[in-house]
Design a protein around this motif. Structure first.
Motif, PDB file in Angstrom:
ATOM      1  N   ALA A  19       0.816  -1.216   0.000  1.00 40.25           N
ATOM      2  CA  ALA A  19       0.000   0.000   0.000  1.00 40.25           C
ATOM      3  C   ALA A  19       0.848   1.264   0.000  1.00 40.25           C
ATOM      4  O   ALA A  19       0.438   2.284  -0.529  1.00 40.25           O
ATOM      5  CB  ALA A  19      -0.950  -0.005   1.191  1.00 40.25           C
ATOM      6  N   GLY A  20       2.042   1.235   0.575  1.00 40.73           N
ATOM      7  CA  GLY A  20       2.893   2.412   0.615  1.00 40.73           C
ATOM      8  C   GLY A  20       3.670   2.649  -0.662  1.00 40.73           C
ATOM      9  O   GLY A  20       4.409   3.627  -0.779  1.00 40.73           O
ATOM     10  N   SER A  21       3.494   1.808  -1.628  1.00 41.34           N
ATOM     11  CA  SER A  21       4.207   1.910  -2.904  1.00 41.34           C
ATOM     12  C   SER A  21       3.665   3.070  -3.732  1.00 41.34           C
ATOM     13  O   SER A  21       2.496   3.452  -3.613  1.00 41.34           O
ATOM     14  CB  SER A  21       4.022   0.604  -3.677  1.00 41.34           C
ATOM     15  OG  SER A  21       4.465   0.738  -4.992  1.00 41.34           O
ATOM     16  N   TRP A  28       2.435  -5.389  -7.682  1.00 38.46           N
ATOM     17  CA  TRP A  28       1.793  -6.705  -7.630  1.00 38.46           C
ATOM     18  C   TRP A  28       1.891  -7.407  -8.977  1.00 38.46           C
ATOM     19  O   TRP A  28       2.177  -8.607  -9.043  1.00 38.46           O
ATOM     20  CB  TRP A  28       0.328  -6.594  -7.190  1.00 38.46           C
ATOM     21  CG  TRP A  28       0.173  -6.554  -5.704  1.00 38.46           C
ATOM     22  CD1 TRP A  28      -0.300  -5.524  -4.963  1.00 38.46           C
ATOM     23  CD2 TRP A  28       0.520  -7.579  -4.767  1.00 38.46           C
ATOM     24  NE1 TRP A  28      -0.271  -5.855  -3.627  1.00 38.46           N
ATOM     25  CE2 TRP A  28       0.222  -7.103  -3.478  1.00 38.46           C
ATOM     26  CE3 TRP A  28       1.056  -8.861  -4.890  1.00 38.46           C
ATOM     27  CZ2 TRP A  28       0.446  -7.863  -2.324  1.00 38.46           C
ATOM     28  CZ3 TRP A  28       1.279  -9.621  -3.740  1.00 38.46           C
ATOM     29  CH2 TRP A  28       0.972  -9.123  -2.485  1.00 38.46           C
ATOM     30  N   LEU A  29       1.649  -6.680 -10.055  1.00 34.64           N
ATOM     31  CA  LEU A  29       1.729  -7.313 -11.376  1.00 34.64           C
ATOM     32  C   LEU A  29       3.135  -7.805 -11.677  1.00 34.64           C
ATOM     33  O   LEU A  29       3.308  -8.853 -12.308  1.00 34.64           O
ATOM     34  CB  LEU A  29       1.228  -6.366 -12.460  1.00 34.64           C
ATOM     35  CG  LEU A  29      -0.284  -6.131 -12.450  1.00 34.64           C
ATOM     36  CD1 LEU A  29      -0.659  -5.040 -13.440  1.00 34.64           C
ATOM     37  CD2 LEU A  29      -1.031  -7.421 -12.746  1.00 34.64           C
ATOM     38  N   ASP A  30       4.150  -7.062 -11.240  1.00 31.52           N
ATOM     39  CA  ASP A  30       5.529  -7.528 -11.414  1.00 31.52           C
ATOM     40  C   ASP A  30       5.729  -8.885 -10.742  1.00 31.52           C
ATOM     41  O   ASP A  30       6.421  -9.756 -11.278  1.00 31.52           O
ATOM     42  CB  ASP A  30       6.530  -6.538 -10.821  1.00 31.52           C
ATOM     43  CG  ASP A  30       6.734  -5.310 -11.689  1.00 31.52           C
ATOM     44  OD1 ASP A  30       6.339  -5.342 -12.874  1.00 31.52           O
ATOM     45  OD2 ASP A  30       7.292  -4.324 -11.177  1.00 31.52           O
ATOM     46  N   LEU A  31       5.135  -9.068  -9.595  1.00 35.45           N
ATOM     47  CA  LEU A  31       5.306 -10.308  -8.841  1.00 35.45           C
ATOM     48  C   LEU A  31       4.432 -11.439  -9.379  1.00 35.45           C
ATOM     49  O   LEU A  31       4.787 -12.613  -9.251  1.00 35.45           O
ATOM     50  CB  LEU A  31       4.978 -10.078  -7.361  1.00 35.45           C
ATOM     51  CG  LEU A  31       5.847  -9.041  -6.644  1.00 35.45           C
ATOM     52  CD1 LEU A  31       5.326  -8.810  -5.231  1.00 35.45           C
ATOM     53  CD2 LEU A  31       7.300  -9.476  -6.621  1.00 35.45           C
ATOM     54  N   LEU A  32       3.295 -11.091  -9.982  1.00 35.90           N
ATOM     55  CA  LEU A  32       2.308 -12.101 -10.365  1.00 35.90           C
ATOM     56  C   LEU A  32       2.218 -12.365 -11.861  1.00 35.90           C
ATOM     57  O   LEU A  32       1.432 -13.193 -12.288  1.00 35.90           O
ATOM     58  CB  LEU A  32       0.912 -11.667  -9.877  1.00 35.90           C
ATOM     59  CG  LEU A  32       0.756 -11.376  -8.396  1.00 35.90           C
ATOM     60  CD1 LEU A  32      -0.662 -10.881  -8.109  1.00 35.90           C
ATOM     61  CD2 LEU A  32       1.095 -12.586  -7.562  1.00 35.90           C
ATOM     62  N   ALA A  42      10.219 -10.520  -5.142  1.00 35.25           N
ATOM     63  CA  ALA A  42       9.582 -10.201  -3.864  1.00 35.25           C
ATOM     64  C   ALA A  42      10.642  -9.932  -2.792  1.00 35.25           C
ATOM     65  O   ALA A  42      10.522  -8.983  -2.012  1.00 35.25           O
ATOM     66  CB  ALA A  42       8.664 -11.334  -3.426  1.00 35.25           C
ATOM     67  N   LEU A  43      11.680 -10.752  -2.763  1.00 37.73           N
ATOM     68  CA  LEU A  43      12.747 -10.552  -1.778  1.00 37.73           C
ATOM     69  C   LEU A  43      13.527  -9.266  -2.066  1.00 37.73           C
ATOM     70  O   LEU A  43      13.908  -8.547  -1.135  1.00 37.73           O
ATOM     71  CB  LEU A  43      13.682 -11.765  -1.749  1.00 37.73           C
ATOM     72  CG  LEU A  43      13.051 -13.045  -1.191  1.00 37.73           C
ATOM     73  CD1 LEU A  43      13.998 -14.223  -1.349  1.00 37.73           C
ATOM     74  CD2 LEU A  43      12.643 -12.863   0.259  1.00 37.73           C
ATOM     75  N   ASP A  44      13.738  -8.966  -3.343  1.00 40.05           N
ATOM     76  CA  ASP A  44      14.398  -7.702  -3.711  1.00 40.05           C
ATOM     77  C   ASP A  44      13.551  -6.513  -3.275  1.00 40.05           C
ATOM     78  O   ASP A  44      14.067  -5.525  -2.752  1.00 40.05           O
ATOM     79  CB  ASP A  44      14.642  -7.628  -5.219  1.00 40.05           C
ATOM     80  CG  ASP A  44      15.735  -8.570  -5.689  1.00 40.05           C
ATOM     81  OD1 ASP A  44      16.517  -9.063  -4.836  1.00 40.05           O
ATOM     82  OD2 ASP A  44      15.816  -8.819  -6.907  1.00 40.05           O
ATOM     83  N   LEU A  45      12.255  -6.615  -3.490  1.00 42.73           N
ATOM     84  CA  LEU A  45      11.343  -5.547  -3.099  1.00 42.73           C
ATOM     85  C   LEU A  45      11.360  -5.358  -1.581  1.00 42.73           C
ATOM     86  O   LEU A  45      11.424  -4.231  -1.090  1.00 42.73           O
ATOM     87  CB  LEU A  45       9.932  -5.889  -3.584  1.00 42.73           C
ATOM     88  CG  LEU A  45       8.871  -4.822  -3.531  1.00 42.73           C
ATOM     89  CD1 LEU A  45       9.242  -3.637  -4.396  1.00 42.73           C
ATOM     90  CD2 LEU A  45       7.538  -5.393  -3.988  1.00 42.73           C
ATOM     91  N   ALA A  46      11.338  -6.452  -0.849  1.00 39.86           N
ATOM     92  CA  ALA A  46      11.365  -6.382   0.615  1.00 39.86           C
ATOM     93  C   ALA A  46      12.689  -5.792   1.111  1.00 39.86           C
ATOM     94  O   ALA A  46      12.709  -5.022   2.073  1.00 39.86           O
ATOM     95  CB  ALA A  46      11.132  -7.761   1.212  1.00 39.86           C
ATOM     96  N   ALA A  47      13.783  -6.128   0.455  1.00 37.25           N
ATOM     97  CA  ALA A  47      15.090  -5.593   0.849  1.00 37.25           C
ATOM     98  C   ALA A  47      15.168  -4.094   0.593  1.00 37.25           C
ATOM     99  O   ALA A  47      15.821  -3.363   1.335  1.00 37.25           O
ATOM    100  CB  ALA A  47      16.205  -6.317   0.099  1.00 37.25           C
ATOM    101  N   ALA A  55       8.132 -12.226   4.773  1.00 40.40           N
ATOM    102  CA  ALA A  55       7.462 -13.507   5.021  1.00 40.40           C
ATOM    103  C   ALA A  55       5.997 -13.446   4.594  1.00 40.40           C
ATOM    104  O   ALA A  55       5.480 -14.389   3.990  1.00 40.40           O
ATOM    105  CB  ALA A  55       7.581 -13.885   6.492  1.00 40.40           C
ATOM    106  N   ALA A  56       5.333 -12.341   4.887  1.00 36.30           N
ATOM    107  CA  ALA A  56       3.932 -12.198   4.491  1.00 36.30           C
ATOM    108  C   ALA A  56       3.812 -12.117   2.970  1.00 36.30           C
ATOM    109  O   ALA A  56       2.880 -12.672   2.382  1.00 36.30           O
ATOM    110  CB  ALA A  56       3.320 -10.968   5.138  1.00 36.30           C
ATOM    111  N   LEU A  57       4.757 -11.449   2.339  1.00 38.21           N
ATOM    112  CA  LEU A  57       4.753 -11.346   0.888  1.00 38.21           C
ATOM    113  C   LEU A  57       4.960 -12.721   0.248  1.00 38.21           C
ATOM    114  O   LEU A  57       4.258 -13.098  -0.694  1.00 38.21           O
ATOM    115  CB  LEU A  57       5.843 -10.366   0.446  1.00 38.21           C
ATOM    116  CG  LEU A  57       5.795  -9.824  -0.963  1.00 38.21           C
ATOM    117  CD1 LEU A  57       4.450  -9.183  -1.275  1.00 38.21           C
ATOM    118  CD2 LEU A  57       6.909  -8.820  -1.168  1.00 38.21           C
TER     119      LEU A  57
END
Length: 95
Positions: A19-21, A28-32, A42-47, A55-57
């Motif tokens: 939501a803060g993006s 989301w589309l990048d991930l899906l 997803a891990l790059d985004l979280a980092a 973990a939730a992602l």
């Protein structure tokens, strides 16, 4: 089917993860977009975003991968449709 899916998606806490993006729909589309959830992205985004729960992602990714192919495609279309709807109702920069 989208009408039945929408209330469940609104109640899904994983949707608030991005939501803060600047544009969570694109994130989301990048991930899906591929045939499977993109865990490396997803891990790059979280980092790159402190406070983003990796973990939730990844858990959301597990649920996405468990969907049947038509349901995955429907979810992608729903995200695109929601983004287009938001863009159509956004204030014009000249306003």
């Amino acid at each position: 089917m989208a009408e039945r899916l929408a209330p469940r998606l609104k109640a899904e806490p994983a949707l608030a993860l991005l939501a803060g993006s600047a544009d969570p729909h694109v994130d989301w589309l990048d991930l899906l977009w591929g045939p499977r959830f993109d865990r490396a992205a997803a891990l790059d985004l979280a980092a790159a975003r402190p406070g983003l729960d990796a973990a939730a992602l990844l858990s959301a990714g597990e649920r996405f991968d468990a969907l049947a192919a038509p349901a995955r495609q429907q979810l992608r279309r729903l995200i695109v449709r929601h983004r287009l709807h938001r863009m159509a109702h956004a204030p014009h920069p000249a306003d």
